[in-house]
Design an enzyme around this catalytic site. Sequence first.
Site, PDB file in Angstrom:
ATOM      1  N   HIS A  24       0.767  -1.259   0.018  1.00  0.00           N
ATOM      2  CA  HIS A  24      -0.104   0.159   0.061  1.00  0.00           C
ATOM      3  C   HIS A  24       0.937   1.448  -0.126  1.00  0.00           C
ATOM      4  CE1 HIS A  24      -3.575  -2.132   2.109  1.00  0.00           C
ATOM      5  NE2 HIS A  24      -3.342  -2.571   0.772  1.00  0.00           N
TER       6      HIS A  24
HETATM    7  C1  LIG Z   1      -0.339  -7.300  -4.736  1.00  0.00           C
HETATM    8  C2  LIG Z   1      -1.205  -6.203  -4.280  1.00  0.00           C
HETATM    9  C3  LIG Z   1      -2.355  -6.418  -3.339  1.00  0.00           C
HETATM   10  C4  LIG Z   1      -3.101  -5.219  -3.135  1.00  0.00           C
HETATM   11  N1  LIG Z   1      -4.181  -5.533  -2.134  1.00  0.00           N
HETATM   12  C5  LIG Z   1      -5.212  -4.567  -2.073  1.00  0.00           C
HETATM   13  C6  LIG Z   1      -6.404  -4.646  -1.532  1.00  0.00           C
HETATM   14  O1  LIG Z   1      -6.798  -6.025  -1.437  1.00  0.00           O
HETATM   15  N2  LIG Z   1      -7.242  -4.057  -1.374  1.00  0.00           N
HETATM   16  C7  LIG Z   1      -6.904  -2.628  -1.678  1.00  0.00           C
HETATM   17  O2  LIG Z   1      -7.744  -1.742  -1.400  1.00  0.00           O
HETATM   18  N3  LIG Z   1      -5.517  -2.394  -2.386  1.00  0.00           N
HETATM   19  C8  LIG Z   1      -4.889  -3.304  -2.348  1.00  0.00           C
HETATM   20  N4  LIG Z   1      -3.558  -2.962  -2.984  1.00  0.00           N
HETATM   21  C9  LIG Z   1      -3.443  -1.635  -3.347  1.00  0.00           C
HETATM   22  C10 LIG Z   1      -4.038  -0.746  -4.357  1.00  0.00           C
HETATM   23  O3  LIG Z   1      -4.326  -1.944  -5.129  1.00  0.00           O
HETATM   24  C11 LIG Z   1      -3.270   0.203  -4.832  1.00  0.00           C
HETATM   25  O4  LIG Z   1      -3.258   1.389  -3.842  1.00  0.00           O
HETATM   26  C12 LIG Z   1      -3.931   1.152  -5.725  1.00  0.00           C
HETATM   27  O5  LIG Z   1      -4.207   0.223  -6.937  1.00  0.00           O
HETATM   28  C13 LIG Z   1      -3.046   2.068  -6.540  1.00  0.00           C
HETATM   29  O6  LIG Z   1      -3.463   2.785  -7.351  1.00  0.00           O
HETATM   30  P1  LIG Z   1      -2.806   3.726  -8.333  1.00  0.00           P
HETATM   31  O7  LIG Z   1      -3.559   4.496  -9.329  1.00  0.00           O
HETATM   32  O8  LIG Z   1      -1.982   4.703  -7.531  1.00  0.00           O
HETATM   33  O9  LIG Z   1      -1.499   2.953  -9.083  1.00  0.00           O
HETATM   34  P2  LIG Z   1      -1.731   1.752  -9.848  1.00  0.00           P
HETATM   35  O10 LIG Z   1      -3.217   0.935  -9.947  1.00  0.00           O
HETATM   36  O11 LIG Z   1      -0.499   0.803  -9.711  1.00  0.00           O
HETATM   37  O12 LIG Z   1      -1.551   2.237 -11.375  1.00  0.00           O
HETATM   38  C14 LIG Z   1      -0.502   2.751 -12.151  1.00  0.00           C
HETATM   39  C15 LIG Z   1      -0.674   2.452 -13.512  1.00  0.00           C
HETATM   40  O13 LIG Z   1       0.397   3.380 -14.302  1.00  0.00           O
HETATM   41  C16 LIG Z   1       1.179   2.379 -15.061  1.00  0.00           C
HETATM   42  N5  LIG Z   1       2.330   3.371 -15.319  1.00  0.00           N
HETATM   43  C17 LIG Z   1       3.470   3.679 -14.403  1.00  0.00           C
HETATM   44  N6  LIG Z   1       4.626   4.463 -14.871  1.00  0.00           N
HETATM   45  C18 LIG Z   1       4.133   4.393 -16.165  1.00  0.00           C
HETATM   46  C19 LIG Z   1       4.792   5.284 -17.398  1.00  0.00           C
HETATM   47  N7  LIG Z   1       5.860   5.886 -17.159  1.00  0.00           N
HETATM   48  N8  LIG Z   1       4.223   5.125 -18.314  1.00  0.00           N
HETATM   49  C20 LIG Z   1       2.827   4.552 -18.539  1.00  0.00           C
HETATM   50  N9  LIG Z   1       2.104   3.759 -17.720  1.00  0.00           N
HETATM   51  C21 LIG Z   1       2.736   3.937 -16.456  1.00  0.00           C
HETATM   52  C22 LIG Z   1       1.371   1.279 -14.458  1.00  0.00           C
HETATM   53  O14 LIG Z   1       1.687   0.280 -15.231  1.00  0.00           O
HETATM   54  C23 LIG Z   1      -0.082   1.048 -13.749  1.00  0.00           C
HETATM   55  O15 LIG Z   1      -0.968   0.388 -14.695  1.00  0.00           O
HETATM   56  C24 LIG Z   1      -2.748  -4.170  -3.358  1.00  0.00           C
HETATM   57  C25 LIG Z   1      -1.614  -3.727  -4.233  1.00  0.00           C
HETATM   58  C26 LIG Z   1      -0.862  -5.026  -4.723  1.00  0.00           C
HETATM   59  C27 LIG Z   1       0.198  -4.697  -5.453  1.00  0.00           C
END
Ligand SMILES: Cc1cc2nc3c(=O)[nH]c(=O)nc-3n(C[C@H](O)[C@H](O)[C@H](O)COP(=O)(O)OP(=O)(O)OC[C@H]3O[C@@H](n4cnc5c(N)ncnc54)[C@H](O)[C@@H]3O)c2cc1C
Length: 541
Positions: free
Chosen positions: A454
């Site tokens: 997280h």
């Molecule tokens: C294994 C795991 C289990 C988890 N379990 C839970 C759970 O059960 N419940 C919960 O609430 N949360 C959970 N989380 C946390 C939650 O999923 C994340 O906090 C949330 O998805 C974050 O969202 P985000 O939009 O910040 O980033 P992300 O969803 O990680 O998205 C970032 C995106 O940007 C893309 N990206 C990055 N850099 C670039 C670039 N330079 N160019 C183009 N694309 C790029 C990546 O490929 C990715 O698709 C978990 C996370 C993981 C990894």
Amino acid sequence: MYDVVIVGAGSAGCVLAGRLTEDPRIRVLVLEAGPTDRKMEIRIPAAFTKLFKTPYDWDYSTVAQDGLDRRELYWPRGRTLGGSSSINSQMYVRGRPADFDAWALPGWSWKEVRPLFDRMENDERGHLGLGGPVHVAHLRDTNPATHAFVQAAVEVGLEFVEDVNDPVREGVGYTPVTQRNGRRWSAADAYLHPATRRPNLTVLTGARARRVLFEGASAVGVEYLQNGAVHVARATSEVIVSGGAVNSPQLLMLSGIGPADHLRALGIEVVHDLPGVGRNLQDHIAVAVIVSSKQPVSLVAAESPSNLARFLLFRKGMLTSNVGEACALVRTRPGLPGPDLELIFAPVPFVDHGLVKQQRHGLTIGAVALQPGSRGTIALRSADPLDKPVISPNYVSDPEDLRVLSEGVKLARRIFQATALRAFAAEAIEPDLDLQTDADLQAFLRQQCETLYHPVGTCAMGTGREAVVDPELRVRGLQGLRVVDASVLPIITRGHTNAPTMMVAERAADLVRRSVREGAFLRPGTTGNVAPTSILGIGDA
Ligand SMILES: Cc1cc2nc3c(=O)[nH]c(=O)nc-3n(C[C@H](O)[C@H](O)[C@H](O)COP(=O)(O)OP(=O)(O)OC[C@H]3O[C@@H](n4cnc5c(N)ncnc54)[C@H](O)[C@@H]3O)c2cc1C
């Protein structure tokens, strides 16, 4: 030419793409570095650990952690449509009212964010919002040991709650999951895929942003790499960075936005000195308390032919498990504004992120420090955009985090020993029951703690010197650039981070659309002609 270019189709990026393109005047390009999400292991709820260390995972590691016996911890992060919501454990937990109130930022109090959660959700259990794109469900096939865990937790004094998201009552309950009909329901399922027929949305996969482009202090586009070639996407209105808590600060720094001395040391031209970029890293740290199981009921059997058949035929059986089937929010001492400990029950011995197949049946209670005091950093390793960043969470640098986890281990042991779990819980696997003193337990924690996946806070929203974005998520000191994802959370929530991240993106979509309505988004010199022109392009690049 697009109006808005979004970097990253993760939890936040998908919400933005879906919501912004509801307005046919806004042309949106989404750049996603990873492949499409057409992969069976993404659909099967229990299979998420099979995606670890594959092309669907950024496969990060921290630097050696001084507080954790110099161990380097593995950090999976989703790298596909849906981002981490496509590889996560699907627990749907909003966070506590006190979390949002503690941010103390205009627009972000619990009273103000609650309607955003409500409109996001379609809770088939009937506790939360209805009619939104994010499906929230009960597990379809709760493990018998999970029922016993819930009873055992009540036996040791926790309150049973119908919904762990209840804003007032705290206690133990069954995990609400982002699933629909027994399958994972990612942010891409909720927001992106339903929008792909819109002519004003273009999604490119295999397209990795290398830097944000500026004219003076205005962001005007993104340079990205696809199929080995460098391309430029121009944005008339905004660039929105939604790369997640590791990649967003990395991309800002590669673009010359960050601590000036760090950038100069790597030979990066400074566009804007913003010392908070990459700082304030917070994560939930967790430890597994594991016992063997008297009955062969655990998810060790999830991949049996009968479970596979049940999943394929009826969307039932162990493969519909999200692994963390029940959870409890606990206060380890009186006087706290909210719970500081979470216990997560998994009917399986959860060892080494599930990367190593277990032969022996077992049960796990994960103890999580919900309000860690430790703060870390994300920094660049070099000016090469393909280099992995330096991740230093600085785990347990605040000794209070170890104290909370020790309390968690003690409580987990009591629950395993309760009458209700007697039919299932056998002998301790780890920690060994010989480890009893606080010193013993802390030594164990230093050897065994792992991330709960997280990370947040590395482009924190706020108003002070260290704030990276303002309360409207605009990068401070620049124009046409927002960060919208988990990195903007100024303080980590007491729960799981997917729901709050999507909520932040819901509000960001309102803010961007408001700019559009007010015409503020049109740069001088652009015509405002936003007729749909884009080709719909989801495909592996
Ligand atoms: C294994 C795991 C289990 C988890 N379990 C839970 C759970 O059960 N419940 C919960 O609430 N949360 C959970 N989380 C946390 C939650 O999923 C994340 O906090 C949330 O998805 C974050 O969202 P985000 O939009 O910040 O980033 P992300 O969803 O990680 O998205 C970032 C995106 O940007 C893309 N990206 C990055 N850099 C670039 C670039 N330079 N160019 C183009 N694309 C790029 C990546 O490929 C990715 O698709 C978990 C996370 C993981 C990894």
